[in-house]
Motif scaffolding. Structure first.
Motif, PDB file in Angstrom:
ATOM      1  N   LEU A   1       4.686  -2.575   3.104  1.00 26.12           N
ATOM      2  CA  LEU A   1       4.362  -3.972   2.820  1.00 26.12           C
ATOM      3  C   LEU A   1       3.552  -4.550   3.970  1.00 26.12           C
ATOM      4  CD1 LEU A   1       4.948  -6.336   0.797  1.00 26.12           C
ATOM      5  CD2 LEU A   1       6.782  -7.004   2.362  1.00 26.12           C
ATOM      6  N   VAL A   2       2.415  -5.149   3.649  1.00 24.95           N
ATOM      7  CA  VAL A   2       1.529  -5.735   4.659  1.00 24.95           C
ATOM      8  C   VAL A   2       1.440  -7.244   4.445  1.00 24.95           C
ATOM      9  CG1 VAL A   2      -0.810  -5.793   5.614  1.00 24.95           C
ATOM     10  CG2 VAL A   2       0.155  -3.627   4.814  1.00 24.95           C
ATOM     11  N   MET A   3       1.629  -8.003   5.520  1.00 25.82           N
ATOM     12  CA  MET A   3       1.345  -9.442   5.522  1.00 25.82           C
ATOM     13  C   MET A   3       0.183  -9.677   6.480  1.00 25.82           C
ATOM     14  SD  MET A   3       3.660 -12.748   6.633  1.00 25.82           S
ATOM     15  CE  MET A   3       4.768 -12.624   5.245  1.00 25.82           C
ATOM     16  N   SER A   4      -0.933 -10.178   5.946  1.00 24.19           N
ATOM     17  CA  SER A   4      -2.114 -10.407   6.782  1.00 24.19           C
ATOM     18  C   SER A   4      -2.361 -11.904   6.924  1.00 24.19           C
ATOM     19  CB  SER A   4      -3.341  -9.730   6.177  1.00 24.19           C
ATOM     20  OG  SER A   4      -3.762 -10.408   5.008  1.00 24.19           O
ATOM     21  N   PHE A   5      -3.018 -12.276   8.022  1.00 28.09           N
ATOM     22  CA  PHE A   5      -3.321 -13.668   8.325  1.00 28.09           C
ATOM     23  C   PHE A   5      -4.840 -13.807   8.404  1.00 28.09           C
ATOM     24  CE2 PHE A   5       0.673 -12.318  10.153  1.00 28.09           C
ATOM     25  CZ  PHE A   5       1.553 -13.248   9.623  1.00 28.09           C
ATOM     26  N   PRO A   6      -5.474 -14.299   7.330  1.00 23.34           N
ATOM     27  CA  PRO A   6      -6.936 -14.302   7.261  1.00 23.34           C
ATOM     28  C   PRO A   6      -7.616 -15.080   8.381  1.00 23.34           C
ATOM     29  CG  PRO A   6      -5.996 -14.672   5.095  1.00 23.34           C
ATOM     30  CD  PRO A   6      -4.866 -14.739   6.062  1.00 23.34           C
ATOM     31  N   PHE A   7      -6.999 -16.159   8.859  1.00 24.12           N
ATOM     32  CA  PHE A   7      -7.644 -16.966   9.901  1.00 24.12           C
ATOM     33  C   PHE A   7      -7.806 -16.176  11.195  1.00 24.12           C
ATOM     34  CE2 PHE A   7      -7.329 -19.820  13.568  1.00 24.12           C
ATOM     35  CZ  PHE A   7      -8.416 -20.659  13.329  1.00 24.12           C
ATOM     36  N   SER A   8      -6.768 -15.436  11.598  1.00 20.01           N
ATOM     37  CA  SER A   8      -6.802 -14.728  12.877  1.00 20.01           C
ATOM     38  C   SER A   8      -7.103 -13.237  12.731  1.00 20.01           C
ATOM     39  CB  SER A   8      -5.456 -14.893  13.588  1.00 20.01           C
ATOM     40  OG  SER A   8      -4.402 -14.381  12.783  1.00 20.01           O
ATOM     41  N   ASN A   9      -7.107 -12.728  11.483  1.00 18.79           N
ATOM     42  CA  ASN A   9      -7.324 -11.307  11.204  1.00 18.79           C
ATOM     43  C   ASN A   9      -6.205 -10.437  11.782  1.00 18.79           C
ATOM     44  OD1 ASN A   9      -8.997  -9.356   9.901  1.00 18.79           O
ATOM     45  ND2 ASN A   9      -9.691  -8.635  11.896  1.00 18.79           N
ATOM     46  N   CYS A  10      -4.984 -10.993  11.868  1.00 16.73           N
ATOM     47  CA  CYS A  10      -3.830 -10.236  12.359  1.00 16.73           C
ATOM     48  C   CYS A  10      -2.945  -9.824  11.183  1.00 16.73           C
ATOM     49  CB  CYS A  10      -3.040 -11.084  13.363  1.00 16.73           C
ATOM     50  SG  CYS A  10      -3.997 -11.502  14.846  1.00 16.73           S
ATOM     51  N   PHE A  11      -1.874  -9.080  11.476  1.00 16.94           N
ATOM     52  CA  PHE A  11      -1.041  -8.544  10.393  1.00 16.94           C
ATOM     53  C   PHE A  11       0.298  -8.080  10.941  1.00 16.94           C
ATOM     54  CE2 PHE A  11      -3.310  -5.068  12.331  1.00 16.94           C
ATOM     55  CZ  PHE A  11      -2.333  -4.083  12.461  1.00 16.94           C
ATOM     56  N   TYR A  12       1.237  -7.861  10.013  1.00 18.03           N
ATOM     57  CA  TYR A  12       2.478  -7.128  10.245  1.00 18.03           C
ATOM     58  C   TYR A  12       2.663  -6.185   9.062  1.00 18.03           C
ATOM     59  CZ  TYR A  12       4.063 -10.222  14.031  1.00 18.03           C
ATOM     60  OH  TYR A  12       4.180 -10.906  15.211  1.00 18.03           O
ATOM     61  N   PHE A  13       3.427  -5.102   9.267  1.00 18.48           N
ATOM     62  CA  PHE A  13       3.730  -4.224   8.141  1.00 18.48           C
ATOM     63  C   PHE A  13       5.062  -3.523   8.360  1.00 18.48           C
ATOM     64  CE2 PHE A  13       1.789  -1.291  11.093  1.00 18.48           C
ATOM     65  CZ  PHE A  13       2.388  -0.060  10.835  1.00 18.48           C
ATOM     66  N   GLN A  14       5.716  -3.165   7.247  1.00 18.59           N
ATOM     67  CA  GLN A  14       6.983  -2.443   7.247  1.00 18.59           C
ATOM     68  C   GLN A  14       6.975  -1.433   6.098  1.00 18.59           C
ATOM     69  OE1 GLN A  14      10.315  -3.539   9.433  1.00 18.59           O
ATOM     70  NE2 GLN A  14       8.328  -3.240  10.407  1.00 18.59           N
ATOM     71  N   VAL A  15       7.588  -0.272   6.328  1.00 16.47           N
ATOM     72  CA  VAL A  15       7.626   0.802   5.332  1.00 16.47           C
ATOM     73  C   VAL A  15       8.960   0.741   4.583  1.00 16.47           C
ATOM     74  CG1 VAL A  15       7.463   3.291   4.964  1.00 16.47           C
ATOM     75  CG2 VAL A  15       6.171   2.211   6.823  1.00 16.47           C
ATOM     76  N   PHE A  16       8.915   0.963   3.260  1.00 11.74           N
ATOM     77  CA  PHE A  16      10.117   0.889   2.424  1.00 11.74           C
ATOM     78  C   PHE A  16      10.164   2.070   1.461  1.00 11.74           C
ATOM     79  CE2 PHE A  16       9.772  -3.493   3.823  1.00 11.74           C
ATOM     80  CZ  PHE A  16      11.103  -3.796   4.095  1.00 11.74           C
ATOM     81  N   PRO A  17      11.355   2.327   0.888  1.00 11.47           N
ATOM     82  CA  PRO A  17      11.466   3.444  -0.060  1.00 11.47           C
ATOM     83  C   PRO A  17      10.943   3.122  -1.448  1.00 11.47           C
ATOM     84  CG  PRO A  17      13.610   2.434   0.294  1.00 11.47           C
ATOM     85  CD  PRO A  17      12.667   1.786   1.257  1.00 11.47           C
TER      86      PRO A  17
ATOM     87  N   GLY B   1       0.860  -1.177   0.000  1.00  8.33           N
ATOM     88  CA  GLY B   1       0.000   0.000   0.000  1.00  8.33           C
ATOM     89  C   GLY B   1       0.898   1.230   0.000  1.00  8.33           C
ATOM     90  N   THR B   2       0.322   2.398  -0.118  1.00  5.41           N
ATOM     91  CA  THR B   2       1.100   3.644  -0.051  1.00  5.41           C
ATOM     92  C   THR B   2       0.439   4.605   0.922  1.00  5.41           C
ATOM     93  OG1 THR B   2      -0.113   4.566  -1.940  1.00  5.41           O
ATOM     94  CG2 THR B   2       1.986   3.475  -2.418  1.00  5.41           C
ATOM     95  N   ALA B   3       1.272   5.429   1.557  1.00  4.73           N
ATOM     96  CA  ALA B   3       0.775   6.418   2.516  1.00  4.73           C
ATOM     97  C   ALA B   3       1.720   7.616   2.510  1.00  4.73           C
ATOM     98  CB  ALA B   3       0.689   5.807   3.924  1.00  4.73           C
ATOM     99  N   PRO B   4       1.236   8.810   2.894  1.00  3.66           N
ATOM    100  CA  PRO B   4       2.104   9.998   2.942  1.00  3.66           C
ATOM    101  C   PRO B   4       2.936  10.013   4.228  1.00  3.66           C
ATOM    102  CG  PRO B   4      -0.146  10.588   3.533  1.00  3.66           C
ATOM    103  CD  PRO B   4      -0.176   9.130   3.182  1.00  3.66           C
ATOM    104  N   PHE B   5       4.189  10.459   4.103  1.00  2.00           N
ATOM    105  CA  PHE B   5       5.094  10.590   5.239  1.00  2.00           C
ATOM    106  C   PHE B   5       5.801  11.939   5.138  1.00  2.00           C
ATOM    107  CE2 PHE B   5       4.536   6.096   4.653  1.00  2.00           C
ATOM    108  CZ  PHE B   5       4.489   5.568   5.940  1.00  2.00           C
ATOM    109  N   GLU B   6       6.123  12.523   6.295  1.00  2.00           N
ATOM    110  CA  GLU B   6       6.864  13.778   6.311  1.00  2.00           C
ATOM    111  C   GLU B   6       8.339  13.473   6.531  1.00  2.00           C
ATOM    112  OE1 GLU B   6       7.099  18.019   8.737  1.00  2.00           O
ATOM    113  OE2 GLU B   6       5.354  16.694   8.987  1.00  2.00           O
ATOM    114  N   TYR B   7       9.163  13.814   5.538  1.00  2.00           N
ATOM    115  CA  TYR B   7      10.593  13.528   5.593  1.00  2.00           C
ATOM    116  C   TYR B   7      11.360  14.771   5.160  1.00  2.00           C
ATOM    117  CZ  TYR B   7      15.039  11.184   4.643  1.00  2.00           C
ATOM    118  OH  TYR B   7      16.357  10.813   4.640  1.00  2.00           O
ATOM    119  N   ASN B   8      12.251  15.283   6.039  1.00  2.00           N
ATOM    120  CA  ASN B   8      12.999  16.511   5.769  1.00  2.00           C
ATOM    121  C   ASN B   8      12.074  17.674   5.406  1.00  2.00           C
ATOM    122  OD1 ASN B   8      15.454  15.316   6.304  1.00  2.00           O
ATOM    123  ND2 ASN B   8      15.896  14.833   4.170  1.00  2.00           N
ATOM    124  N   ASN B   9      10.990  17.793   6.164  1.00  2.00           N
ATOM    125  CA  ASN B   9      10.015  18.884   5.982  1.00  2.00           C
ATOM    126  C   ASN B   9       9.294  18.829   4.639  1.00  2.00           C
ATOM    127  OD1 ASN B   9      10.622  20.061   8.524  1.00  2.00           O
ATOM    128  ND2 ASN B   9      12.433  21.039   7.628  1.00  2.00           N
TER     129      ASN B   9
END
Length: 499
Positions: free
Chosen positions: A152-168, A136-144
């Motif tokens: 990147l999102v990894m979701s687990f449909p059985f438990s409805n849980c997730f992890y995510f990490q932001v990348f360039p 997915g994409t989202a806005p971030f404030e970097y150097n003003n």
């Protein structure tokens, strides 16, 4: 039990042609009573499988099932053999049956469990141990400045849980780095992961749906051993859970714009946020998501011993200035590699230039965004020292600390040559900290020479070494106070006074 064709023949001959039971039995080599039974039968119900009790194996079947399920999470070479299971049953569970009984059960049960896993991977939305992945994409404030970054999102449909990490970026290296981080933080690998047709993973989709995968992604899958599934083109709903989770993460964790100074530090904080989100009831099952997530964990594959190198290597040719092009960005190497081939190792955040022996020539931070050129001047300093007038046609001054820029601009041509040779020798990893101190110290009495700067540099480096004060084990007697002059010799020449 007779075949359907045999029963049809019996009923035709006996009921329609009027043949005797014994005559039909004689032609078919059967007992007449069997012929009569099928000729008179009214109902042909499907017979269920008869399961006979096994007083020897039944008590230990749950134990063997547990061992088989544990082994299916490991590499095949680490699976227990049926013989080893038999030995453990005899030793630890007082098993009285034979090794053959255990071997037959293990063989049959492995087939059943493998078939179950293969079939259960189809209804992905409700199977423990499976996952879905998307960007997915989202806005971030970097150097003003507000910029859009992918996450990147990894979701687990059985438990409805997730992890995510932001990348360039959404390139292959970022995808694999994100997946690997999640695997090792989780301590396991989902059995099956469903993806959209992400270009970092899928190079080409054939006419019949066959997919040509990127070489690095293929090696990554082999390393971690999970099964992959891809949605049909234009069918994003086939991974509807992760698409909903991408929106959930953006709305609940990334809006309004998060302020980022260090992306790695920011990502470290996201693990705990994702885990705290599990302390709520599942939207449908009325069970805490953290409890359901533990069921996901039980089905994960075991991590391999070593991490995967989430990087690709290419062989590229440097131009006449020693620059190479990687993903439409320019990176410096060294003048001695001008118009020669060099190896490039590309990770999500670094570009390393290697020689034929895979030794690092120079290391760059990987460029993203508008910046198109990365220059590390250290390998070029000796060349510039022979042609110092060329400095004004480079951006060398922009990369030097102000103290060195001012010094070089006030040098004669010969002094510039010596200073650049000195920097080419002493500068390591673009670290000017000790060189700045040396130049400042040398400049305290006016414009210094290169030899003076070099002397100060080595003096400072020696003084920066740390010494520990060691307490002596033997007590040293105090040293008497020293006195100046020869008066203490007068004691030898004093005359005794007699009375």
């Amino acid at each position: 039990m007779l075949q359907v064709e045999q029963i049809d023949y019996i009923r035709l001959e006996a009921n329609q042609k009027g043949c005797t039971y014994s005559g039909v039995a004689s032609r078919m080599n059967l007992d007449p009573r069997t012929v009569k039974k099928y000729a008179d039968q009214e109902k042909f119900e499907q017979r269920g499988k008869v399961v006979r009790p096994s007083p020897i194996m039944d008590p230990v079947k749950p134990i063997v099932d547990k061992w088989i399920k544990e082994d299916l999470k490991k590499k095949k070479k680490n699976h227990r053999t049926a013989k080893r299971m038999y030995q453990q049953l005899v030793k630890n569970h007082s098993f009285k049956g034979s090794a053959r009984t255990v071997r037959d059960y293990v063989s049959k049960r492995k087939r059943e469990l493998k078939e179950y896993i293969e079939e259960s991977s189809l209804p992905l939305d409700s199977t423990p141990g499976t996952a879905q992945v998307d960007f997915g994409t989202a806005p971030f404030e970097y150097n003003n400045v507000v910029i859009d970054l992918p996450y990147l999102v990894m979701s687990f449909p059985f438990s409805n849980c997730f992890y995510f990490q932001v990348f360039p970026s959404e390139n292959t290296e970022c995808l694999l780095e994100g997946l690997q981080r999640m695997f090792h933080y989780m301590g396991g690998v989902p059995r099956t992961i469903r993806f959209d047709n992400l270009s970092p993973a899928v190079k080409k989709i054939g006419a019949k749906g066959e997919r040509e995968l990127t070489e690095t992604f293929e090696r990554f899958v082999l390393h971690y051993g999970f099964q992959y599934e891809f949605c049909n083109p234009g069918k994003g709903n086939e991974k509807g859970h992760v698409e909903a989770m991408v929106k959930y993460v953006r709305n609940n964790f990334l809006l309004p714009e998060c302020f980022i100074t260090d992306l790695d530090h920011f990502n470290e904080a996201q693990w705990q946020l994702a885990e705290e989100d599990r302390d709520r009831l599942h939207y449908d099952k009325n069970v805490l998501q953290s409890v359901l997530f533990s069921e996901d964990e039980e089905e994960w594959l075991i991590l391999p011993e070593k991490k995967f190198e989430c990087a690709r290597r290419e062989e590229v040719t440097a131009d006449k200035t020693g620059m190479v092009t990687v993903d439409k960005k320019l990176y410096s190497t060294s003048p001695r590699f001008a118009k020669e081939k060099v190896r490039v190792q590309i990770s999500y955040n670094e570009i390393m230039i290697l020689n034929d022996h895979n030794e690092i020539i120079v290391k760059h931070s990987r460029l993203y965004g508008a910046k198109r050129k990365s220059m590390v001047w250290q390998p070029y300093l000796h060349l510039l020292s022979r042609r110092p007038r060329a400095i004004k046609y480079t951006n060398l001054y922009e990369q030097f600390p102000p103290i060195w820029t001012d010094y070089l601009m006030n040098c004669t041509e010969e002094e510039q040559k010596e200073a650049l040779r000195l920097l080419g020798t002493l500068l390591k990893n673009n670290d000017f900290s000790l060189l700045n101190k040396a130049l400042k110290q040398a400049s305290s009495h006016g414009h210094p020479s290169s030899d003076h700067i070099k002397h100060c540099f080595y003096t400072l480096r020696k003084d920066n070494r740390l010494y520990q004060e060691v307490e002596p084990k033997v007590k040293v007697p105090p040293v008497p106070e020293a006195t100046r002059g020869l008066s203490h010799y007068d004691a030898f020449f004093k005359q005794e006074v007699t009375t």
